[in-house]
Design an enzyme around this catalytic site. Structure first.
Site, mmCIF file in Angstrom:
data_model
loop_
_atom_site.group_PDB
_atom_site.id
_atom_site.type_symbol
_atom_site.label_atom_id
_atom_site.label_comp_id
_atom_site.label_asym_id
_atom_site.label_seq_id
_atom_site.Cartn_x
_atom_site.Cartn_y
_atom_site.Cartn_z
ATOM 1 N N HIS A 96 23.730 38.488 45.185
ATOM 2 C CA HIS A 96 24.227 38.458 43.950
ATOM 3 C C HIS A 96 25.925 38.241 43.907
ATOM 4 O O HIS A 96 26.311 38.801 44.941
ATOM 5 C CB HIS A 96 23.913 39.817 43.203
ATOM 6 C CG HIS A 96 24.361 39.874 41.604
ATOM 7 N ND1 HIS A 96 25.541 39.926 41.384
ATOM 8 C CD2 HIS A 96 23.528 39.556 40.688
ATOM 9 C CE1 HIS A 96 25.518 39.946 39.922
ATOM 10 N NE2 HIS A 96 24.208 39.569 39.503
ATOM 11 N N GLU A 168 23.160 31.883 38.709
ATOM 12 C CA GLU A 168 24.035 32.749 37.847
ATOM 13 C C GLU A 168 25.312 32.151 37.814
ATOM 14 O O GLU A 168 26.182 32.623 39.054
ATOM 15 C CB GLU A 168 23.998 34.169 38.451
ATOM 16 C CG GLU A 168 22.530 34.705 38.301
ATOM 17 C CD GLU A 168 22.453 36.308 38.150
ATOM 18 O OE1 GLU A 168 21.896 37.033 37.238
ATOM 19 O OE2 GLU A 168 23.520 37.104 38.870
HETATM 20 P P1 13P Z 1 24.744 39.972 32.209
HETATM 21 O O1 13P Z 1 23.336 39.506 31.936
HETATM 22 O O2 13P Z 1 25.021 41.313 31.978
HETATM 23 O O3 13P Z 1 25.538 38.857 32.025
HETATM 24 O O4 13P Z 1 24.474 40.040 33.781
HETATM 25 C C1 13P Z 1 23.810 38.700 34.478
HETATM 26 C C2 13P Z 1 23.492 39.349 35.913
HETATM 27 O O5 13P Z 1 24.324 39.440 36.844
HETATM 28 C C3 13P Z 1 22.276 39.417 36.370
HETATM 29 O O6 13P Z 1 22.044 39.701 37.769
#
Ligand code: 13P
EC number: 5.3.1.1
Length: 258
Positions: A96, A168
């Protein structure tokens, strides 16, 4: 056909009371949902409480937010994949952005974790994605390729069999501004093709989630894209009602495609 997967990443949020209330609400609502796999990733200390408050027919799975690069030994403060398996965890988020950034985790650390998770028969959720600067410099695909190469070059494409990738983009995390669904589709398609060069059948089945400001309003447009297989949801997963709406949307889109 791939079944979408929606995971709620609670990050550093929640307490005993909110976990129990959330699980009770979600279990009641999910009874009739077919067509979407669901997992929640509360802070590790609450996983056991979450599990014990699920109804016996619950199909919510447990996900951990992190794992150590070791299985046992003198590593104070760490938790291993074997321990997570022991308490019924199925998915483990690795790579992450918040761990890459705040804890200086390298692609090598992440590849090590990926291998350990697979060894235990658990499912890694490998997060990849570019910064705003990378995006501006048209380096998105190069950044994703490097992050995928860390796994492909150390354990091979077969490691992605029964694994999850979460795209992400850093600039969309916790900003309230999701990436454009067509942009996400383009990158997801790139990711799938990149793996396909190594192993076509693995690429076809790998789940590629999107993460970054997903909410109940933008979920449908995202899930309607052919290569977006669900979402890794942060902030919006803290509210059982909104999280349920995202799951329900993923299931509806998938059932329509069938
Ligand atoms: P948000 O949905 O709060 O933008 O976070 C995304 C995230 O980092 C999920 O791992």
């Amino acid at each position: 056909m791939r079944t979408p997967l929606v995971i709620g990443n609670w990050k550093l949020n929640g307490n005993k009371h909110t976990v129990i209330t959330f699980i009770n609400r979600l279990c009641n609502k999910l009874i009739s949902v077919i067509g979407c796999d669901v997992a929640i990733a509360p802070p590790i200390i609450y996983l056991y409480i979450a599990k014990h408050n699920m109804t016996t027919n619950s199909n919510i799975m447990l996900c951990a937010q992190n794992v150590d690069t070791n299985i046992y030994g003198a590593f104070t403060g760490e938790i291993s994949a074997k321990m997570l398996k022991d308490i019924g965890v199925k998915y483990i988020i690795i790579g992450h952005y918040e761990r890459r950034y705040y804890h200086k985790e390298s692609n090598e650390d992440i590849a090590k974790k990926f291998a350990l998770i697979k060894n235990e028969g658990l499912i890694p959720v490998l997060c990849i994605g570019e910064s705003q600067t990378d995006k501006n410099a048209s380096k998105t695909e190069a950044v994703c390729a490097t992050q995928l190469d860390a796994i492909l070059n150390s354990i091979g494409a077969k490691a992605f069999e029964n694994s999850v990738i979460a795209y992400e983009p850093i600039w969309a995390i916790s900003t309230g501004e999701s990436a454009n669904p067509l942009y996400v589709q383009k990158i997801h398609n790139f990711i799938r093709n990149y793996i396909s060069v190594h192993d076509e059948s693995v690429a076809k089945q790998v789940i590629i989630q999107y993460g970054g400001s997903v909410n109940a309003n933008n979920a449908a447009e995202l899930f309607n894209q052919p290569d977006i297989d669900g979402a890794l949801v942060g902030g919006a997963s803290l509210n059982a009602e909104i999280f349920y709406q995202i799951i329900h949307t993923a299931a509806c889109v998938r059932n329509k495609k069938k």
